[in-house]
Motif scaffolding. Structure first.
Motif, PDB file in Angstrom:
ATOM      1  N   GLU A  64       0.802  -1.286  -0.177  1.00 19.58           N
ATOM      2  CA  GLU A  64      -0.150   0.051   0.000  1.00 19.58           C
ATOM      3  C   GLU A  64       0.934   1.054   0.164  1.00 19.58           C
ATOM      4  O   GLU A  64       0.762   2.301  -0.737  1.00 19.58           O
ATOM      5  N   GLU A  65       2.080   1.314   0.722  1.00 15.74           N
ATOM      6  CA  GLU A  65       2.795   2.453   0.713  1.00 15.74           C
ATOM      7  C   GLU A  65       3.399   2.598  -0.517  1.00 15.74           C
ATOM      8  O   GLU A  65       3.799   3.769  -0.973  1.00 15.74           O
ATOM      9  N   ARG A  66       3.794   1.473  -1.310  1.00 13.36           N
ATOM     10  CA  ARG A  66       4.438   1.809  -2.512  1.00 13.36           C
ATOM     11  C   ARG A  66       3.517   2.277  -3.550  1.00 13.36           C
ATOM     12  O   ARG A  66       3.875   3.211  -4.353  1.00 13.36           O
ATOM     13  N   CYS A  67       2.316   1.870  -3.399  1.00 15.53           N
ATOM     14  CA  CYS A  67       1.409   2.349  -4.294  1.00 15.53           C
ATOM     15  C   CYS A  67       0.815   3.897  -4.118  1.00 15.53           C
ATOM     16  O   CYS A  67       0.974   4.788  -5.063  1.00 15.53           O
ATOM     17  N   ARG A  68       0.925   4.339  -2.667  1.00 11.92           N
ATOM     18  CA  ARG A  68       0.870   5.647  -2.356  1.00 11.92           C
ATOM     19  C   ARG A  68       1.660   6.505  -2.803  1.00 11.92           C
ATOM     20  O   ARG A  68       1.861   7.554  -3.041  1.00 11.92           O
ATOM     21  N   PHE A  69       2.986   5.879  -2.617  1.00  9.78           N
ATOM     22  CA  PHE A  69       4.018   6.773  -3.201  1.00  9.78           C
ATOM     23  C   PHE A  69       4.019   7.075  -4.794  1.00  9.78           C
ATOM     24  O   PHE A  69       4.401   8.249  -5.100  1.00  9.78           O
ATOM     25  N   LEU A  70       3.801   6.187  -5.386  1.00  7.65           N
ATOM     26  CA  LEU A  70       3.634   6.371  -6.773  1.00  7.65           C
ATOM     27  C   LEU A  70       2.673   7.412  -7.186  1.00  7.65           C
ATOM     28  O   LEU A  70       2.772   8.296  -8.038  1.00  7.65           O
ATOM     29  N   LEU A  71       1.468   7.359  -6.507  1.00  6.35           N
ATOM     30  CA  LEU A  71       0.436   8.333  -6.720  1.00  6.35           C
ATOM     31  C   LEU A  71       0.954   9.783  -6.507  1.00  6.35           C
ATOM     32  O   LEU A  71       0.580  10.750  -7.038  1.00  6.35           O
ATOM     33  N   ARG A  72       1.740   9.733  -5.268  1.00  4.56           N
ATOM     34  CA  ARG A  72       2.234  11.264  -4.752  1.00  4.56           C
ATOM     35  C   ARG A  72       2.999  11.748  -5.792  1.00  4.56           C
ATOM     36  O   ARG A  72       3.231  12.923  -6.169  1.00  4.56           O
ATOM     37  N   ARG A  73       4.036  10.824  -6.292  1.00  8.21           N
ATOM     38  CA  ARG A  73       4.918  11.246  -7.456  1.00  8.21           C
ATOM     39  C   ARG A  73       3.807  11.706  -8.512  1.00  8.21           C
ATOM     40  O   ARG A  73       4.540  12.567  -9.397  1.00  8.21           O
ATOM     41  N   LEU A  74       3.080  10.995  -9.299  1.00  8.72           N
ATOM     42  CA  LEU A  74       2.404  11.433 -10.253  1.00  8.72           C
ATOM     43  C   LEU A  74       1.705  12.583 -10.024  1.00  8.72           C
ATOM     44  O   LEU A  74       1.450  13.372 -11.017  1.00  8.72           O
ATOM     45  N   PHE A 109       2.977  -2.666 -12.405  1.00  9.90           N
ATOM     46  CA  PHE A 109       3.165  -2.412 -10.934  1.00  9.90           C
ATOM     47  C   PHE A 109       2.159  -2.266 -10.061  1.00  9.90           C
ATOM     48  O   PHE A 109       2.159  -3.115  -9.138  1.00  9.90           O
ATOM     49  N   LEU A 110       1.051  -1.746 -10.435  1.00  2.00           N
ATOM     50  CA  LEU A 110      -0.198  -1.445  -9.421  1.00  2.00           C
ATOM     51  C   LEU A 110      -0.854  -2.925  -9.512  1.00  2.00           C
ATOM     52  O   LEU A 110      -1.216  -3.000  -8.161  1.00  2.00           O
ATOM     53  N   ALA A 111      -0.907  -3.518 -10.360  1.00  2.00           N
ATOM     54  CA  ALA A 111      -1.625  -4.744 -10.381  1.00  2.00           C
ATOM     55  C   ALA A 111      -1.241  -5.919  -9.722  1.00  2.00           C
ATOM     56  O   ALA A 111      -1.254  -6.604  -8.746  1.00  2.00           O
ATOM     57  N   GLY A 112       0.441  -5.768  -9.872  1.00  2.00           N
ATOM     58  CA  GLY A 112       1.354  -6.604  -8.836  1.00  2.00           C
ATOM     59  C   GLY A 112       1.283  -6.290  -7.221  1.00  2.00           C
ATOM     60  O   GLY A 112       1.166  -7.146  -6.625  1.00  2.00           O
ATOM     61  N   GLU A 113       1.093  -5.054  -7.075  1.00  2.00           N
ATOM     62  CA  GLU A 113       1.103  -4.762  -5.674  1.00  2.00           C
ATOM     63  C   GLU A 113      -0.446  -4.935  -5.350  1.00  2.00           C
ATOM     64  O   GLU A 113      -0.624  -5.698  -3.843  1.00  2.00           O
ATOM     65  N   PHE A 114      -1.502  -4.945  -6.106  1.00  2.00           N
ATOM     66  CA  PHE A 114      -2.772  -5.465  -5.414  1.00  2.00           C
ATOM     67  C   PHE A 114      -2.747  -6.984  -5.353  1.00  2.00           C
ATOM     68  O   PHE A 114      -3.385  -7.340  -4.456  1.00  2.00           O
TER      69      PHE A 114
END
Length: 196
Positions: free
Chosen positions: A81-91, A133-138
């Motif tokens: 979850e933190e990896r995904c949230r980091f990605l969204l913050r960067r986007l 990446f997102l699908a892998g995290e989900f």
């Protein structure tokens, strides 16, 4: 000498990326690109044979930047979850330029399609990289592969839709709302309450 040639190629690709974003692929001539890169127009042939080759170099920039972002997100935490949230913050950091000019990647995919189809496909790989990446995290949260991919696609679609509308109406609020919905989607996905 090879290093100087590489630097010139990079300068041309960077100048072209900016021009294609501001003026479109069709609206940017080889002469425009040469002037923006500070390269004599007659020398452009030494670095890129065709405008389609320049488009491919621009698509490679997008793919390289996206791959670097994904690698950074993958290493930021041991928590999916933190990896995904980091990605969204960067986007989200690019919201202002996206609102003002649209998404350079989606514009390239569209604009390159007729005159530089290989470059169009390469640019689209940036979206594929993000979705994978997102699908892998989900998937790490226990979602089935098809469900994880569907949720990853919906996040990217929300982001791109937000960019399109924010750009159309010159309204940053629209893009901010998209990111709030994306954030809520992540929260539901990782709490196990995501609708199937």
């Amino acid at each position: 000498m090879a290093k100087k040639g590489d630097e010139r190629r990079e300068a041309i690709a960077a100048a072209a990326a900016d021009l294609f974003w501001r003026c479109s692929f069709a609206g940017s001539s080889i002469g425009d690109i040469a002037r923006a890169a500070g390269v004599p127009q007659g020398n452009m042939f030494y670095y890129y044979k065709t405008k389609a080759d320049i488009a491919l170099a621009v698509a490679d920039i997008f793919l390289s930047e996206t791959s670097a972002l994904v690698a950074e997100a993958a290493n930021v935490s041991t928590e999916a979850e933190e990896r995904c949230r980091f990605l969204l913050r960067r986007l989200q950091q690019s919201n202002r330029s996206r609102m003002e000019r649209g998404c350079p990647i989606s514009l390239a995919v569209r604009d390159f399609r007729d005159g530089a189809p290989d470059a169009s496909a390469r640019a689209a790989e940036s979206f594929t990289r993000l979705m994978e990446f997102l699908a892998g995290e989900f998937g790490r949260s226990g979602q089935r592969p098809s469900q994880a991919l569907s949720h990853a696609r919906s996040l990217i679609a929300e982001w791109q839709g937000g960019i399109a509308l924010a750009h159309a109406f010159s309204d940053m609020t629209i893009l901010a709302e998209s990111f709030r919905r994306m954030d809520a989607t992540l929260g539901r996905a990782f709490s196990g309450n995501q609708p199937g």
